[in-house]
Design a protein around this motif. Structure first.
Motif, PDB file in Angstrom:
ATOM      1  N   ALA A 131       1.077  -1.243   0.030  1.00 57.21           N
ATOM      2  CA  ALA A 131      -0.527   0.023  -0.189  1.00 57.21           C
ATOM      3  C   ALA A 131       0.925   1.211  -0.110  1.00 57.21           C
ATOM      4  O   ALA A 131       2.025   1.372   0.230  1.00 57.21           O
TER       5      ALA A 131
ATOM      6  N   MET B 243       0.668   3.800   2.043  1.00 55.92           N
ATOM      7  CA  MET B 243       0.642   4.200   3.244  1.00 55.92           C
ATOM      8  C   MET B 243       1.592   3.762   4.012  1.00 55.92           C
ATOM      9  O   MET B 243       3.218   4.456   5.008  1.00 55.92           O
TER      10      MET B 243
ATOM     11  N   ARG C 210       0.158  -7.398  -3.778  1.00 53.04           N
ATOM     12  CA  ARG C 210      -0.698  -8.069  -2.909  1.00 53.04           C
ATOM     13  C   ARG C 210      -0.841  -9.486  -3.244  1.00 53.04           C
ATOM     14  O   ARG C 210      -0.711  -9.871  -4.677  1.00 53.04           O
TER      15      ARG C 210
ATOM     16  N   MET D 203      -0.619   2.693  -7.280  1.00 53.02           N
ATOM     17  CA  MET D 203      -1.617   3.353  -6.250  1.00 53.02           C
ATOM     18  C   MET D 203      -1.249   4.996  -5.867  1.00 53.02           C
ATOM     19  O   MET D 203      -0.563   5.402  -5.742  1.00 53.02           O
TER      20      MET D 203
ATOM     21  N   TRP E  33      -9.792  -0.041   7.095  1.00 50.81           N
ATOM     22  CA  TRP E  33      -9.150   0.230   6.229  1.00 50.81           C
ATOM     23  C   TRP E  33      -7.691  -0.562   6.946  1.00 50.81           C
ATOM     24  O   TRP E  33      -7.659   0.587   8.219  1.00 50.81           O
TER      25      TRP E  33
ATOM     26  N   ASN F 204     -10.600   4.929  -2.009  1.00 55.23           N
ATOM     27  CA  ASN F 204     -10.190   4.240  -0.475  1.00 55.23           C
ATOM     28  C   ASN F 204      -9.838   5.784   0.247  1.00 55.23           C
ATOM     29  O   ASN F 204      -9.008   5.751   0.075  1.00 55.23           O
TER      30      ASN F 204
ATOM     31  N   VAL G 103      -8.938   6.849   3.922  1.00 56.89           N
ATOM     32  CA  VAL G 103      -8.757   5.985   4.725  1.00 56.89           C
ATOM     33  C   VAL G 103      -8.295   7.296   5.853  1.00 56.89           C
ATOM     34  O   VAL G 103      -7.744   8.509   5.148  1.00 56.89           O
TER      35      VAL G 103
ATOM     36  N   ASP H 274      -5.294   8.717   4.317  1.00 57.18           N
ATOM     37  CA  ASP H 274      -3.955   7.711   3.512  1.00 57.18           C
ATOM     38  C   ASP H 274      -4.939   7.464   2.875  1.00 57.18           C
ATOM     39  O   ASP H 274      -6.345   7.161   2.400  1.00 57.18           O
TER      40      ASP H 274
ATOM     41  N   GLY I  23      -5.956   5.246  -0.969  1.00 56.42           N
ATOM     42  CA  GLY I  23      -5.404   4.573  -2.472  1.00 56.42           C
ATOM     43  C   GLY I  23      -6.564   4.602  -3.528  1.00 56.42           C
ATOM     44  O   GLY I  23      -7.498   4.536  -3.558  1.00 56.42           O
TER      45      GLY I  23
HETATM   46  N1  GLY Z   1      -4.220   2.128   2.244  1.00 61.48           N
HETATM   47  C1  GLY Z   1      -5.446   2.560   1.571  1.00 61.48           C
HETATM   48  C2  GLY Z   1      -5.702   1.629   0.558  1.00 61.48           C
HETATM   49  O1  GLY Z   1      -4.509   0.905   0.132  1.00 61.48           O
HETATM   50  O2  GLY Z   1      -6.498   1.373  -0.339  1.00 61.48           O
END
Ligand code: GLY
Length: 426
Positions: free
Chosen positions: A40, A42, A72, A90, A174, A198, A200, A221, A223
């Motif tokens: 990710a 972050m 991932r 991302m 998340w 997304n 967060v 954060d 994404g």
């Molecule tokens: N850190 C936010 C996401 O991966 O969606």
């Protein structure tokens, strides 16, 4: 608009709003033992959320933005369908506390929170000419309350009640990445039925026991998956027809001898992913992250083979990926090293696979009710080096069921085999 332009627009949008643009970190995390690979945006900023590091000192601002390479493995088995990927990019903007003036007109360098994050996401999506179908917010569950603030901000922007849906821990909360870290409620943006962004709100720190503690300062954060964004922008049937994959697709289509959409998608994903992993310095091995690379290279070999592609032609495929991405990711420019590692592994595994496949067809194929599946698969492993995960893939493709009992039997045989070889070594 092409992906190159979207990356640029995104970064410019946030740079103008006080964010420092930070290059993607490596796919191999350098100081985060809680994860094998970067999953990710972050992740490289974890210590700024916890204030172990000071953003003002390191960046001259409490706001950053990046386009992060992510990998991932959770959905690796699903790759081959219309939307799953291992590697993706991302787009993210981040804010580290303390919160200053959370007003979307504030283009300064202080920390911001829900209002600016939501308004800017809305504004950026609009600037691309996209319409938001609906959004979701955290509806409250267990000890974490309903995110009323985000709900109200979306209402203020003009979303009616039926376009602000509420979700629980499963959908609208998340993090953390790995087994501990910053995490929090989310608000998610849907376009053409796809969740594309997304947001967060990192208000908590989850420890190794799963306990949530309030962070000293909350942060932001976000994404947004570039592949999904390109799909809705370019209105393609799936992510694989976007410009991100098109050059590779054109080359691949000239080389394949047998059409098979699923295999083609596995090749797109695994080839691109392995190029990026190798460019970041990973080598295939039998351990941890090296094994992830080995696994995707093996699956890549299997699928190239079934598509009838001459492995010597791998150059053209690698070049298609490298040409598309190396301007933004200069680490990809080392073609000869990338080729050496990928081709080296593929060539060795291809020999194993050819021999293993022949035996697989002779011993197992066409026999759905095989009672001795585990023994035969184990024989293929010990005598031909055919890895279990590849054998299982072949079984799945042939609609032959691999049961819990087969798995247990295989593991027992494997353990006995290990004990015998250890004994012999002594
Ligand atoms: N850190 C936010 C996401 O991966 O969606």
């Amino acid at each position: 608009m092409k992906s190159e332009e979207i990356r640029k627009l995104f970064l410019e949008f946030f740079e103008k709003r006080g964010h420092k643009i930070i290059p993607s970190s490596s796919l191999i995390p350098y100081d985060d033992p809680s994860v094998l690979l970067t999953t990710a945006g972050m992740q490289q900023f974890k210590k700024y959320f916890t204030r172990e590091k000071d953003p003002n000192q390191d960046f001259g601002t409490q706001r950053t933005a990046s386009i992060q390479k992510c990998f991932r493995t959770t959905d690796i088995e699903e790759v081959g369908d219309e939307r799953h990927l291992t590697f993706f990019e991302m787009l993210g903007n981040f804010s580290f506390g303390p919160i200053g003036n959370d007003d979307p007109q504030n283009f300064g360098t202080d920390g911001y929170f829900k209002r600016s994050a939501i308004y800017w996401a809305y504004e950026f999506i609009k600037s691309l000419g996209l319409e938001i179908d609906y959004v979701t917010v955290f509806g409250g569950e267990n000890d974490v309350p309903f995110d009323e603030k985000s709900y109200k901000i979306w209402q203020e922007i003009g979303f009616p009640e039926n376009k602000i849906l509420k979700g629980g821990r499963e959908d609208n909360f998340w993090g953390p990445t790995g087994d501990e870290g910053p995490c929090g409620p989310t608000t998610e943006i849907y376009v053409d039925g796809l969740e594309i962004w997304n947001l967060v709100f990192n208000e908590y720190y989850q420890d190794k026991d799963g306990k949530l503690q309030k962070l000293q300062y909350p942060g932001v954060d976000t994404g947004m998956g570039l592949e999904r964004l390109m799909k809705v922008l370019q209105k393609t049937p799936t992510i694989f027809e976007t410009d991100l994959f098109m050059d590779l697709k054109n080359v691949l289509e000239k080389l394949i001898k047998h059409d098979d959409l699923r295999r083609e998608r596995i090749v797109f994903d695994h080839l691109r992913g392995s190029v990026f992993l190798v460019a970041d310095g990973l080598y295939p091995s039998n351990l941890e992250r090296g094994y992830i690379l080995r696994r995707i290279l093996r699956r890549l070999t299997l699928n190239l083979k079934f598509l009838g592609i001459d492995l010597e032609k791998i150059d053209d495929l690698l070049k298609a990926v490298i040409n598309k991405y190396s301007e933004f990711y200069p680490e990809l420019k080392n073609f000869s090293k990338i080729k050496e590692v990928i081709f080296g592994e593929i060539r060795i595994f291809e020999k194993t696979l050819t021999a293993g496949l022949k035996e697989f067809n002779r011993l197992i194929k066409g026999n759905e009710d095989d009672q001795s599946l585990a023994e035969k698969t184990f024989f293929l492993y010990t005598s031909y080096g055919l890895p279990l995960e590849i054998a299982k893939e072949l079984l799945r493709e042939n609609q032959i069921k691999w049961s819990e009992i087969s798995q247990q039997t295989f593991e027992e045989l494997f353990k006995k085999h290990q004990q015998i070889s250890r004994g012999n070594n002594k």
